[in-house]
Each structure stands twice: as structure tokens, then as C-alpha cells.
Design an enzyme around this catalytic site. Sequence first.
Site, mmCIF file in Angstrom:
data_model
loop_
_atom_site.group_PDB
_atom_site.id
_atom_site.type_symbol
_atom_site.label_atom_id
_atom_site.label_comp_id
_atom_site.label_asym_id
_atom_site.label_seq_id
_atom_site.Cartn_x
_atom_site.Cartn_y
_atom_site.Cartn_z
ATOM 1 C CD GLU A 166 -0.436 -4.158 -2.767
ATOM 2 O OE1 GLU A 166 -0.624 -2.627 -2.549
ATOM 3 O OE2 GLU A 166 0.886 -3.875 -2.493
ATOM 4 C CE LYS A 190 4.359 -2.734 -4.859
ATOM 5 N NZ LYS A 190 3.963 -2.433 -3.279
ATOM 6 C CB CYS A 195 0.792 -0.640 -5.248
ATOM 7 S SG CYS A 195 0.437 0.456 -3.726
HETATM 8 N N1 CDT Z 1 1.682 -0.497 -1.751
HETATM 9 C C1 CDT Z 1 1.802 0.209 -2.038
HETATM 10 O O1 CDT Z 1 2.957 -0.231 -2.694
HETATM 11 N N2 CDT Z 1 1.903 1.144 -1.129
HETATM 12 C C2 CDT Z 1 2.974 1.890 -2.249
HETATM 13 C C3 CDT Z 1 3.661 3.517 -1.001
HETATM 14 C C4 CDT Z 1 4.376 4.190 -0.808
HETATM 15 S S1 CDT Z 1 4.964 4.723 0.487
HETATM 16 C C5 CDT Z 1 6.277 3.709 1.440
HETATM 17 C C6 CDT Z 1 2.408 3.111 -3.344
HETATM 18 O O2 CDT Z 1 3.385 3.032 -3.874
HETATM 19 O O3 CDT Z 1 1.313 3.328 -3.084
#
Ligand code: CDT
Length: 308
Positions: free
Chosen positions: A46, A123, A168
Amino acid sequence: MRKIVIGAAQMGPNQKADSRETIVARMLALLEEAARKGCTLVVYPELALTTFFPRWYIEDPAEIDRWFESEMPNAATQPLFDKARELQVAISFGYAELTADGHHFNSQILTDRDGNIVAKYRKIHLPGHSEWDDERAFQHLEKRYFEPGDLGFPVWRTQDAVIGMLICNDRRWPEAYRVMGLQGVELVILGYNTPSVNSQNSAEGEEQRLYHSELSMTAAAYQNSTWVVGVAKAGDEDGHPLMGGSIIVDPNGYVVARAKTDGDELLVHECDMDLSVFGKETIFDFARHRRIEHYGLITSQTGVVRKV
Ligand code: CDT
């Protein structure tokens, strides 16, 4: 056997000051290594082209747009597309997308082996918040900078396989995989930037975060009888650590390749798409076993409504 030799191209940190050109040079090195090792598909993380900028609070719209790409390919990424075509390797990577009519998405594209973009995902599950939050150890402002994706969870037939993408936080949501599972997905490719510590609970460190990440992807692989490839951007970005833990998961939910470092690192695995057939025809034959008359709340209600 329908094999795709997949390279999961985990990337080390991108600092705020790094140029797109410097970062693309590292992606090119991973691509060349992947081609030498026989890969026909390379998956990057990502927001591969920049630092994870949603940790920074920015007000100036021009300053925000500096992190976005208004064309893909563009001058900085063209060498990657050219090399992919020369090496006959399909690529997939995430980036911040600014559309011609001014919309901002957290997106991922997939090319064919000639370097043509054949698929795009935006996303949908944006984590974090949109305003400065004093309660957090650090910010996670995805809801400030991005709109939720507007393309749903499509799948595409390419490389003789049915392929879908997630980004993500999407990987934690079973609904996302199931919508693709209902379209016969055989391979889910996704990238992530996950802070090593929970900004709202300092006791939740990397070990638990790696566990939750892997748990989400392995369970989804098994329950939808699909390959899942999860690729991290890892390491210390300007004092903010991101976890690694990139994995390739087979349709039985087993991890068949796992990153050992928090840096640029290529995992390679020969993935047989036909391995997804058995589960789809037996325990997870959706047509025979699903009971949709009892699933209504999944789409009619967002949050918890307590009745007892
Ligand atoms: N980039 C991303 O989506 N990161 C999230 C972090 C969550 S904490 C706010 C993840 O789910 O890994």
C-alpha cells in the site's frame, strides 16, 4: 496445474524526504530479482511510492496533493512499467490517487505482463480519523485524506486466474473477501502499512499486531479457498515503526512464505491456482451450503444494535 510464480515485494521504510525516483529505484531492484527467480507477478505494498503520509496532520490542500498521483503511469513510475514489460512480469502496487475531477482515493493497480493496467481497486475500509486527535500517541488520518473506494470488490480474470485486491485495513473484514469469494476469487493480493504499536493502546505491540494480521489473512484464505498475498511496507519511517510480516497463504490457510526482515525483501512462491478448487467444491461450496435468509443484518445494519 495453473501456476503463478508470485513475488511478494516487501518494502522497507520510505522517508518523508525520499523522492519518488529513489523509491522506484528500489522497486526496480526487487522487480529484477523477482524476474531472475522466475516470478510472473510481483506485489508491492500500500502507498508504495511515498511515506505513510496519513500519520502527518496537513491542512494546506496543495501540500496534501503532493502525496498523490494524478496520472498512472507518470514520469516517476514509467521506468517500473517499462521494466515490467521488458521482463514480462505483471505488477501490482498501491498509491494515493487524485482523479481528474478532484477525488482522493487510496488505490492499487494490477498490470498484465505487458505493463498495461488491467485492474484498479480503491480502498473501502478506511481506518483512523479525520481531525487531530490528542488522545492518540500518533495520528492516523486516512479518513481526512481519502474517500472510501467507489468500485466495490471486483475480481478480474488475468494470468489464467481470478484475482481480486484489498488494501491494508480491508484485510481484517471478512465481508470483503466473501464478496470476492462469491465471484470465485482464487488469489487476493493486498498491501499494507501497519504501525508496530496501537496508537490508542501502547500495551498492544508488534507481536499481537502481527498475529491479528496473519489471523485475518489465513482465516479468509481458508474460508474462501483462495490464495492470499499480504505485503508490508515495514521499518522505521521518520521515527514511526511499521511492522513487517508479509506472507503468502495457500487456500488451506497455511503460510507458505514469510518475510524475515523489516526491509526490502522478496518472498517467492509458485502458487497453483488449482489448489483453490477442492475447498470451493466441498466444505465451502457456497451454492450448496450458504443460508442467505439469515445473513440480512450484514447488509442492512452497520453497527451493533443491542436487543437484549
Ligand atoms: N494503512 C492501514 O490501513 N493501517 C491499519 C492500521 C489500523 S490502526 C488505525 C491496518 O489495519 O493495518
